[in-house]
Design a protein around this motif. Structure first.
Motif, PDB file in Angstrom:
ATOM      1  N   GLN A  15       0.715  -1.203  -0.047  1.00  0.00           N
ATOM      2  CA  GLN A  15      -0.002  -0.076   0.000  1.00  0.00           C
ATOM      3  C   GLN A  15       0.656   1.127   0.068  1.00  0.00           C
ATOM      4  N   MET A  16       2.025   1.304   0.822  1.00  0.00           N
ATOM      5  CA  MET A  16       2.745   2.298   0.769  1.00  0.00           C
ATOM      6  C   MET A  16       3.683   2.511  -0.570  1.00  0.00           C
ATOM      7  N   MET A  17       3.850   1.414  -1.153  1.00  0.00           N
ATOM      8  CA  MET A  17       4.521   1.604  -2.477  1.00  0.00           C
ATOM      9  C   MET A  17       3.428   2.068  -3.631  1.00  0.00           C
ATOM     10  N   ASP A  18       2.200   1.884  -3.467  1.00  0.00           N
ATOM     11  CA  ASP A  18       1.123   2.171  -4.458  1.00  0.00           C
ATOM     12  C   ASP A  18       0.921   3.765  -4.154  1.00  0.00           C
ATOM     13  N   ARG A  19       1.242   4.328  -2.809  1.00  0.00           N
ATOM     14  CA  ARG A  19       1.216   5.598  -2.813  1.00  0.00           C
ATOM     15  C   ARG A  19       2.343   6.318  -2.967  1.00  0.00           C
ATOM     16  N   ASN A  20       3.216   5.764  -3.324  1.00  0.00           N
ATOM     17  CA  ASN A  20       4.635   6.257  -3.725  1.00  0.00           C
ATOM     18  C   ASN A  20       5.347   6.765  -2.457  1.00  0.00           C
ATOM     19  N   GLU A  21       5.300   6.145  -1.274  1.00  0.00           N
ATOM     20  CA  GLU A  21       5.730   6.613  -0.262  1.00  0.00           C
ATOM     21  C   GLU A  21       7.186   5.940   0.019  1.00  0.00           C
ATOM     22  N   ILE A  22       7.403   4.446  -0.381  1.00  0.00           N
ATOM     23  CA  ILE A  22       8.542   3.862  -0.538  1.00  0.00           C
ATOM     24  C   ILE A  22       9.198   3.636  -1.699  1.00  0.00           C
ATOM     25  N   SER A  23      10.327   3.628  -1.947  1.00  0.00           N
ATOM     26  CA  SER A  23      11.070   3.056  -3.119  1.00  0.00           C
ATOM     27  C   SER A  23      11.140   1.591  -3.329  1.00  0.00           C
ATOM     28  N   THR A  24      11.239   0.801  -2.010  1.00  0.00           N
ATOM     29  CA  THR A  24      11.427  -0.550  -2.281  1.00  0.00           C
ATOM     30  C   THR A  24      11.010  -1.283  -1.051  1.00  0.00           C
ATOM     31  N   TYR A  25      10.571  -2.206  -0.943  1.00  0.00           N
ATOM     32  CA  TYR A  25      10.280  -3.307   0.241  1.00  0.00           C
ATOM     33  C   TYR A  25      11.206  -4.609  -0.066  1.00  0.00           C
ATOM     34  N   PHE A  26      11.553  -5.114   1.077  1.00  0.00           N
ATOM     35  CA  PHE A  26      12.439  -6.406   0.857  1.00  0.00           C
ATOM     36  C   PHE A  26      11.840  -7.346   1.978  1.00  0.00           C
ATOM     37  N   LEU A  27      11.936  -8.713   1.756  1.00  0.00           N
ATOM     38  CA  LEU A  27      11.270  -9.610   2.728  1.00  0.00           C
ATOM     39  C   LEU A  27      12.379 -10.571   3.496  1.00  0.00           C
ATOM     40  N   LEU A  28      12.087 -10.676   4.642  1.00  0.00           N
ATOM     41  CA  LEU A  28      12.830 -11.964   5.366  1.00  0.00           C
ATOM     42  C   LEU A  28      11.832 -13.083   5.356  1.00  0.00           C
ATOM     43  N   PRO A  29      11.925 -14.055   4.365  1.00  0.00           N
ATOM     44  CA  PRO A  29      10.915 -14.966   4.046  1.00  0.00           C
ATOM     45  C   PRO A  29      10.600 -15.769   5.036  1.00  0.00           C
ATOM     46  N   LYS A  30       9.559 -16.620   4.950  1.00  0.00           N
ATOM     47  CA  LYS A  30       9.506 -17.583   5.924  1.00  0.00           C
ATOM     48  C   LYS A  30      10.575 -18.936   5.706  1.00  0.00           C
ATOM     49  N   ASP A  31      10.747 -19.614   6.886  1.00  0.00           N
ATOM     50  CA  ASP A  31      12.024 -20.759   7.096  1.00  0.00           C
ATOM     51  C   ASP A  31      13.326 -19.923   6.821  1.00  0.00           C
ATOM     52  N   PHE A  32      13.353 -18.607   6.965  1.00  0.00           N
ATOM     53  CA  PHE A  32      14.660 -17.898   6.908  1.00  0.00           C
ATOM     54  C   PHE A  32      15.874 -18.299   7.682  1.00  0.00           C
ATOM     55  N   THR A  33      15.304 -18.464   8.909  1.00  0.00           N
ATOM     56  CA  THR A  33      16.128 -18.980   9.956  1.00  0.00           C
ATOM     57  C   THR A  33      16.441 -20.356   9.878  1.00  0.00           C
ATOM     58  N   ASP A  34      15.575 -21.059   9.604  1.00  0.00           N
ATOM     59  CA  ASP A  34      15.863 -22.567   9.444  1.00  0.00           C
ATOM     60  C   ASP A  34      17.101 -22.939   8.407  1.00  0.00           C
ATOM     61  N   ASP A  35      16.725 -22.164   7.166  1.00  0.00           N
ATOM     62  CA  ASP A  35      17.643 -22.163   6.064  1.00  0.00           C
ATOM     63  C   ASP A  35      18.922 -21.976   6.361  1.00  0.00           C
ATOM     64  N   LEU A  36      19.046 -20.848   7.314  1.00  0.00           N
ATOM     65  CA  LEU A  36      20.243 -20.310   7.711  1.00  0.00           C
ATOM     66  C   LEU A  36      21.010 -21.417   8.401  1.00  0.00           C
ATOM     67  N   TYR A  37      20.368 -22.051   9.338  1.00  0.00           N
ATOM     68  CA  TYR A  37      21.302 -23.050  10.220  1.00  0.00           C
ATOM     69  C   TYR A  37      21.495 -24.339   9.580  1.00  0.00           C
ATOM     70  N   GLU A  38      20.438 -24.624   8.616  1.00  0.00           N
ATOM     71  CA  GLU A  38      20.521 -25.789   7.835  1.00  0.00           C
ATOM     72  C   GLU A  38      21.525 -25.753   6.458  1.00  0.00           C
ATOM     73  N   GLY A  39      22.010 -24.626   6.453  1.00  0.00           N
ATOM     74  CA  GLY A  39      23.090 -24.347   5.083  1.00  0.00           C
ATOM     75  C   GLY A  39      22.138 -24.388   3.845  1.00  0.00           C
ATOM     76  N   GLU A  40      21.022 -24.226   3.787  1.00  0.00           N
ATOM     77  CA  GLU A  40      20.177 -23.785   2.462  1.00  0.00           C
ATOM     78  C   GLU A  40      20.428 -22.504   2.117  1.00  0.00           C
ATOM     79  N   SER A  41      20.533 -22.248   0.916  1.00  0.00           N
ATOM     80  CA  SER A  41      20.458 -21.141   0.107  1.00  0.00           C
ATOM     81  C   SER A  41      19.463 -20.061   0.696  1.00  0.00           C
ATOM     82  N   VAL A  42      20.052 -18.811   1.107  1.00  0.00           N
ATOM     83  CA  VAL A  42      18.965 -18.081   1.636  1.00  0.00           C
ATOM     84  C   VAL A  42      18.733 -16.786   0.759  1.00  0.00           C
ATOM     85  N   THR A  43      17.652 -16.629   0.207  1.00  0.00           N
ATOM     86  CA  THR A  43      17.086 -15.638  -0.715  1.00  0.00           C
ATOM     87  C   THR A  43      16.227 -14.444  -0.178  1.00  0.00           C
ATOM     88  N   ILE A  44      16.624 -13.236  -0.504  1.00  0.00           N
ATOM     89  CA  ILE A  44      15.845 -12.141   0.279  1.00  0.00           C
ATOM     90  C   ILE A  44      14.940 -11.242  -0.953  1.00  0.00           C
TER      91      ILE A  44
END
Length: 407
Positions: A97-126
């Motif tokens: 909604q903030m992007m639709d109103r041109n209030e922000i330039s970008t938003y990025f996510l810490l996706p689900k299972d971010f921590t599990d992938d971090l500890y298990e050695g899986e590739s972490v995408t943002i």
């Protein structure tokens, strides 16, 4: 020898015509500068962001673990002390909604299972979503997110090594996870606690670009293109259809007349461009050595030759003068548009941007920018040379085929 003698004769006649029109030449020199100054100034005012306005970025935490919350807190607090970047933590729906109103330039996510992938050695995408209305801000934010991802990958590698050694000890799983969490905090604080990521990337982007100098050189590039087209058009107006017929009956070929116009237009355009570039170099205050002038001059000459040959090809195949002039203007406009001189290529869709580096005007302007703004000490003329040879062979073929068709 006969061809060159006739060509030199026409060059001399065209040069005399230009001398008689000194008032037109003066207007021709000044008018593009005034027009380009207004256009480039308007485009720059619309496209260049205010340096005092911080880049607004939203961070969406979908993992909601202790580790992801720690990263969110550190990123928002780290950015809060910066005048050029602000990060707010929010939900994905609010971020959109903030992007639709041109209030922000970008938003990025810490996706689900971010921590599990971090500890298990899986590739972490943002994942990151940019605002199409703020391409420069989005590009800078992408650099920051990429840097953040690299630091996360480095932390992950170290944590995994520690985890492998911890498995060989008598620690229970809960104790080992608590120990890994402590290591995660150490690496996170080391990475983000002293603004290392933000300062490094933002300073690099600020130092690698100068909007004022960019648009000065882009304006010079536009002026050169307009001058080349104008000189060629002025010389073409002197030839009536009856005159062309008489010259053909006298044994004068189309190639001799066109070659004379191209050479005179080429020489006249480069003279004006050299004067303007000397003024721009003084305004930019860059240090240019003799080898730099040679490299820059070669790129300018190759671009001017290719552009003029393209205009000449249109003149050869389109008999109506007004139509040929209109198509020549379209050809020059497209060349300037694809070069990034009118609008920087960063503002075009990503799918189209991949095509620009293969066009001769884009190649020329990019190398000129590198030589002047980035102070490159090397140059590659291969692509433009191939373009020139192709256009030149096409011109020779057009001369030959057109003469046979007239006979």
């Amino acid at each position: 020898m006969h061809f060159f003698r006739k060509t030199f004769f026409f060059m001399n006649e065209y040069a005399k015509q230009l001398k008689k029109k000194w008032a037109t030449l003066l207007l021709l020199f000044l008018f593009p500068l005034l027009l380009i100054g207004m256009i480039v100034g308007l485009i720059a005012a619309l496209l260049i962001p205010d340096e005092n306005t911080p880049i607004q970025v939203a961070l969406v935490d979908e993992d909601l673990t202790k580790e992801s919350k720690l990263i969110s807190t550190l990123l928002t607090e780290t950015a809060s002390g910066q005048h050029y970047l602000q990060i707010v933590s929010t939900s994905k729906k609010q971020a959109q909604q903030m992007m639709d109103r041109n209030e922000i330039s970008t938003y990025f996510l810490l996706p689900k299972d971010f921590t599990d992938d971090l500890y298990e050695g899986e590739s972490v995408t943002i994942p990151m979503t940019g605002n199409p209305l703020r391409p420069i801000d989005s590009y800078i934010t992408k650099e920051l997110v990429d840097s953040f991802a690299r630091y996360i990958a480095a932390a992950q590698a170290n944590i995994l090594v520690i985890n492998e050694f911890a498995k060989e000890t008598a620690m229970s799983k809960d104790e080992r996870m608590e120990f890994m969490y402590g290591q995660f905090i150490d690496f996170t604080l080391y990475t983000l606690g002293k603004d290392r990521m933000l300062d490094e990337e933002v300073i690099m982007n600020a130092a690698s670009s100068s909007p004022r100098n960019y648009y000065l050189l882009a304006g010079w590039f536009i002026a050169l293109s307009i001058w080349l087209l104008s000189f060629y058009s002025i010389l073409g107006k002197e030839e009536t259809k009856a005159m062309a017929t008489r010259m053909t009956l006298s044994g004068v070929t189309l190639g001799q007349r066109i070659t004379g116009k191209v050479i005179v237009s080429f020489t006249s355009g480069l003279i004006l461009a050299s004067i303007l570039f000397a003024l721009i170099r003084y305004a930019i205050q860059i240090e240019f050595f003799l080898i730099d002038y040679v490299r820059f001059g070669l790129f300018t000459a190759l671009y001017a030759a290719i552009l003029l040959i393209g205009i000449a090809l249109i003149d050869i195949w389109v008999s109506a003068k007004k139509t040929a002039l209109f198509l020549g203007c379209i050809f020059v406009f497209i060349s300037l548009l694809l070069s990034g001189a009118l609008i920087p290529t960063l503002y075009f869709p990503q799918s189209i941007q991949t095509v620009f580096p293969y066009f001769f005007s884009s190649i020329s302007l990019n190398w000129m920018m590198d030589l002047v703004l980035e102070e490159r000490n090397y140059a590659n003329f291969t692509s433009l040379t191939v373009y020139f040879c192709f256009f030149f062979l096409l011109l020779l073929f057009s001369f030959s085929w057109k003469e046979r068709w007239r006979q």
